[in-house]
Design an enzyme around this catalytic site. Structure first.
Site, PDB file in Angstrom:
ATOM      1  N   ARG A   2       0.840  -1.208   0.000  1.00  0.00           N
ATOM      2  CA  ARG A   2       0.000   0.000   0.000  1.00  0.00           C
ATOM      3  C   ARG A   2       0.869   1.248   0.000  1.00  0.00           C
ATOM      4  O   ARG A   2       1.927   1.283   0.639  1.00  0.00           O
ATOM      5  CB  ARG A   2      -0.877   0.057   1.261  1.00  0.00           C
ATOM      6  CG  ARG A   2      -2.103  -0.818   1.204  1.00  0.00           C
ATOM      7  CD  ARG A   2      -3.037  -0.511   2.360  1.00  0.00           C
ATOM      8  NE  ARG A   2      -2.356  -0.438   3.637  1.00  0.00           N
ATOM      9  CZ  ARG A   2      -2.797   0.243   4.691  1.00  0.00           C
ATOM     10  NH1 ARG A   2      -3.925   0.914   4.623  1.00  0.00           N
ATOM     11  NH2 ARG A   2      -2.111   0.257   5.821  1.00  0.00           N
ATOM     12  N   SER A  20       7.406  -4.908   7.426  1.00  0.00           N
ATOM     13  CA  SER A  20       6.997  -5.853   8.496  1.00  0.00           C
ATOM     14  C   SER A  20       7.814  -7.141   8.490  1.00  0.00           C
ATOM     15  O   SER A  20       7.260  -8.245   8.457  1.00  0.00           O
ATOM     16  CB  SER A  20       5.509  -6.174   8.345  1.00  0.00           C
ATOM     17  OG  SER A  20       4.796  -4.974   8.304  1.00  0.00           O
ATOM     18  N   ASP A  42       5.307  -3.033  11.467  1.00  0.00           N
ATOM     19  CA  ASP A  42       3.844  -2.851  11.578  1.00  0.00           C
ATOM     20  C   ASP A  42       3.370  -2.909  13.031  1.00  0.00           C
ATOM     21  O   ASP A  42       2.401  -2.264  13.412  1.00  0.00           O
ATOM     22  CB  ASP A  42       3.088  -3.888  10.734  1.00  0.00           C
ATOM     23  CG  ASP A  42       3.437  -5.327  11.085  1.00  0.00           C
ATOM     24  OD1 ASP A  42       4.448  -5.554  11.778  1.00  0.00           O
ATOM     25  OD2 ASP A  42       2.709  -6.238  10.642  1.00  0.00           O
TER      26      ASP A  42
END
Length: 900
Positions: A524, A588, A642
């Site tokens: 994203r 992450s 994350d």
């Protein structure tokens, strides 16, 4: 004349549909705990939860009490691939003094007959399981217990009502123990109604059979009901056979508009006036008497036999069912009718014979019609339970009326098919259903007990005691300390990586920030606008891009070129290509950071395998890819995990949030640690967020004692064998695979899917974690579970669905408990850091497993509370930690930099 006279006995389809609706309403009433006490149709749970599946085997004894004779049976069931059974029986009379005497005499008689049977068949040396068919209404609380509610069918034995009949039979067997030696401790494993026995016998031959019907001396029906509808029994998983005891339908006056004067007269002269009214309208025990009453009145009115009333017409019980059957043999013309009437000294004319035959036809036709209407109600309920537009099923059927009456079966089939055109019904005649059925129920109970043992053994390693969870918590605490200390950090499995995030939001952050989020199969790019002051808010705009599998597993350069291509598309899309915005990069994967904008990849997880990345600084790789593209420039301020983003997002809302937890595809925790405890970073003042990377906990073998053979299989088949062992037991990416391994094992043992491992079950990754969440949903009926399994190419029975649901529950519960044990170690460490007796703290949480699984979050919270009782932990669901969180970290870093 006869038609006019018996007009009320001729029932139209509209009337039958109305009877069907009334019976359906009574069924619902009987199933409800509040309404059952006043229901006439008692809907008694039989505790028979499973139909035969063909794998039953062994020798079984059965005794059958309830008809005109008492029977003892030996049933041999084999699963030699042919699925066969042999039945040997012996019949004993039931003298009037026994069936209308006292309870002790009755059960002594049963025990004596059983002893004689075992002697005859040379079975005294064997200890065989015993099934007891007892064809009277009983309230059962388990399979091998039944309290008699009331006698029917001319039985009137004193001192038995409201007592457990199995207990009485056991006492009688004990009393005659010498007769049974060495099988003196012969035990009754199942109490079965003859109707249930019929369904089970037919179910052995046809696995579609889920309804049993008796239409003979008495009448009754049973069927497999969904447990969630049975208020009288705890639990809502699976199905249970319900013995409707439909003979009492109408005892509350519900059928008064259909009962004729003859029905009323017959009832008044019976042993139980006002009771079993439906049975009195349809069973063979009363049919002959009904015909007699009609013929008597017609004769008195001069319509038959020249008005001469003979002794036969005045004698109760003189006309029997066998006479009605004989007179309805139309192929014989009127000769049979004339012969029967002459035997009864009635000397009929031809017109009399025609009229009497017509009376018999109307009476037996009404019986078939009413029976069909009630049966149609049961079939409709079954179809609706299954949510099918059209259903194929089998009705197992037994009883003298159905077997011996020349027209009855044909009439019943025809009317049922007319009333329920959307059910394709096969009627299967039971061979000695009530006796063999008791043996089948016992055989199924035996099979289920053996299966239960095997299933329990397979799932036992997943049941973690409180002691085992405390041990996990203590080991995690030890590993956290190892990761923080300079001399042990290099070999620690929980890496305790410093993030260089030294503060949480204070509300003064503002500006426009870009955020990148790489952590799974999607990538994203976000534009985040943060406002401070009274109009404090966060606005986000984002676009999602896929990362193809081949990109995930090629070179690092190709992966980062793809990421930069996605950023370029987003900047173009938002019209901000010229602006040099501060950027936070949520990455992450385990990184070792030397500062907030430097992150060296320790190792890939979650299916990524891009080459030339491990040991490299991912921020440098991103900057180089931007330079290669040479279209735009960005100020990369922070590389973020994350988990840290999740903590920061919740910290923006709640300043008490100092822990972040991810429970989704992966599993991880971060928390704010005192600088003085972080030996691998210079300085003792303030705090820094530590990314624990706890997924590697246990890679040194410290939790091998709780790893199962299924965990080992999943680990060996993964992309990184021997690594991230704790994550492989707790995260969404692996739970479905653990379930698949267990299902394969249970199928190999013949406990699932009829012992056949389908092609789809062999496919790694077929069982996604989202299916666990769906299967374990409390709102989901087993039927829907079966549909999910069918989508996966697994053709399951109802019993299979229960086992699959249980397996999913065991795997996900252990995952939540292990996660809770790890988190308890972190909150206890926070409490000790602060030096307080009692800690209040908030944990920011994100991840699909926590959000979407129906029980994971509850079990996790309960485990933390149990293992860290001095900590009051609030769980706060994060709203986009990896996007919004990255922007907030960037904003906080900018703020602290400016202050500095």
């Amino acid at each position: 004349q006869v038609d006019r006279y018996l007009y009320h006995m001729r029932l139209s389809d509209d009337v039958l549909l109305d009877v069907m609706a009334r019976f359906q309403a009574e069924m619902v009433k009987g199933l409800g705990s509040d309404t059952n006490p006043t229901a006439t149709v008692k809907m008694l749970p039989s505790f028979v939860r499973s139909l035969p599946d063909g794998s039953e085997k062994g020798d079984f004894l059965a005794v059958d009490l309830g008809g005109s004779q008492f029977c003892a049976h030996q049933v041999k069931v084999s699963d030699d691939g042919k699925q066969s059974n042999q039945l040997e029986s012996k019949f004993y009379p039931t003298p009037k003094e026994i069936i209308q005497g006292n309870g002790t005499e009755l059960f002594d008689y049963v025990a004596e007959c059983l002893s004689d049977f075992m002697e005859t068949k040379n079975l005294k040396h064997k200890k065989l399981p015993l099934g007891f068919t007892f064809s009277f209404p009983c309230k059962q609380t388990k399979l091998e217990e039944g309290v008699l509610l009331g006698w029917t069918k001319h039985f009137k034995v004193r001192g038995v009502q409201e007592t457990d009949v199995v207990s009485s039979l056991r006492k009688a067997i004990q009393k005659h123990k010498a007769s049974f030696v060495p099988a003196g401790d012969l035990d009754v494993l199942a109490l079965v109604n003859d109707t249930v026995g019929t369904m089970m016998t037919c179910g052995y031959d046809d696995q579609r059979c889920e309804v049993g019907l008796i239409i003979g001396t008495g009448t009754n029906a049973c069927y497999m009901e969904e447990m969630r509808h049975i208020d009288l029994v705890e639990g809502d998983e699976g199905r249970m056979c319900i013995n409707t005891e439909w003979g009492a339908f109408g005892d509350d006056g519900a059928l008064d508009d259909l009962r004729t004067e003859f029905d009323q007269e017959l009832d008044l002269g019976s042993l139980n006036p006002g009771k079993q009214l439906f049975e009195k309208m349809i069973s063979s025990l009363y049919m002959g008497e009904l015909v007699r009453l009609i013929l008597l009145k017609m004769t008195k009115e001069g319509l038959l036999f020249n008005g001469k009333v003979s002794t036969a017409l005045l004698t109760k019980g003189k006309i029997e069912m066998k006479h009605v059957c004989a007179m309805e043999k139309y192929k014989e013309g009127l000769s049979n009718t004339k012969e029967v009437l002459t035997e009864l000294n009635l000397f009929p004319s031809e017109e009399d014979c025609i009229a009497v035959q017509h009376v018999c036809t109307i009476v037996s036709f009404r019986s078939a019609n009413l029976c069909a209407a009630a049966l149609a109600a049961i079939l409709t309920r079954l179809r609706e339970n299954k949510k099918l537009l059209r259903m194929r099923t089998t009705v197992g059927i037994d009883g003298g009326l159905y077997k011996t009456h020349p027209q009855y079966a044909k009439r019943l089939h025809k009317v049922v098919r007319r009333l329920v055109p959307n059910c394709d019904v096969r009627f299967l005649l039971s061979g000695s259903g009530s006796g063999k059925g008791a043996a089948m129920v016992t055989a199924v109970a035996y099979r289920l007990a053996a299966q239960r043992k095997q299933i329990d053994a397979a799932l036992a390693p997943f049941l973690l005691s409180l002691e085992a969870l405390r041990e996990v918590k203590n080991k995690m605490r030890t590993e956290l300390e190892y990761g923080l200390k300079r001399e042990t950090q290099a070999n620690a499995t929980v890496k305790m990586l410093p993030t260089y995030v030294c503060g949480t939001p204070d509300g003064t952050e503002k500006g426009k920030f870009l955020a990148l989020d790489l952590g799974g199969t999607n990538f994203r790019v976000l534009l985040v606008k943060i406002r401070s002051g009274r109009r404090r808010s966060v606005q986000m705009y984002n676009k999602i891009f896929a990362i193809p599998l081949e990109i995930m597993q090629r070179t690092g350069e190709e992966l980062f070129d793809h990421i930069v291509q996605c950023i370029a598309d987003f900047l173009e899309y938002m019209g901000i290509k010229g602006a040099r915005l501060p950027l936070g990069f949520t990455f992450s994967f385990p990184c070792r950071q030397a500062s907030i904008d430097k992150g060296t990849l320790v190792g890939w997880t979650k299916g990524f395998k891009a080459t030339d990345c491990e040991g490299e600084d991912v921020v440098d790789m991103l900057r180089e890819a931007i330079r290669r593209r040479n279209e735009f420039d960005l100020d990369i301020v922070a590389v973020v995990n994350d988990t840290v983003g999740t903590m920061m997002t919740c910290g923006y809302e709640d300043p008490n949030c100092e822990i972040g937890l991810i429970a989704g595809t992966g599993s991880n925790v971060c928390y704010m640690e005192d600088m003085k405890n972080i030996e691998i970073v210079e300085g003792n003042e303030g705090k820094m967020c530590i990314n624990t990377e706890w997924g590697g906990f246990g890679d040194n073998g410290c939790i091998n004692n709780i790893r199962t053979k299924y965990d080992q299989e999943v680990d060996e088949g993964s992309l990184n064998p021997g690594k991230q062992r704790y994550e492989k037991m707790t995260s969404g990416m692996y739970l479905g695979e653990i379930v698949r391994q267990i299902l394969i094992d249970l199928t190999k043992q013949g406990l699932l899917f009829r012992g056949r491992i389908s092609e789809s079950l062999r496919k790694r990754g077929i069982f996604e974690t989202k299916f666990l969440s769906q299967i374990e949903s409390d709102r989901l009926a087993l039927l829907q579970v079966r549909r999910i399994l069918q989508q996966l190419g697994l053709d399951s029975t109802c019993d299979d669905s229960i086992i699959v649901k249980e397996v999913c529950g065991a795997v996900s519960k252990r995952a939540a408990q292990l996660c809770g044990a790890g988190l308890a170690a972190v909150v206890e460490k926070k409490r000790e850091n602060r030096g307080v007796e009692h800690l209040q703290i908030t944990v920011g949480v994100d991840g699909t497993l926590y959000k979407l699984h129906p029980h994971f979050s509850r079990v996790l919270r309960e485990t933390v509370k149990e293992l860290a009782p001095q900590c009051d932990v609030t769980f706060m669901l994060s709203e986009d930690g990896s996007g919004k969180g990255a922007a907030l970290i960037t904003a906080v870093a900018k703020r602290l930099h400016n202050v500095g």
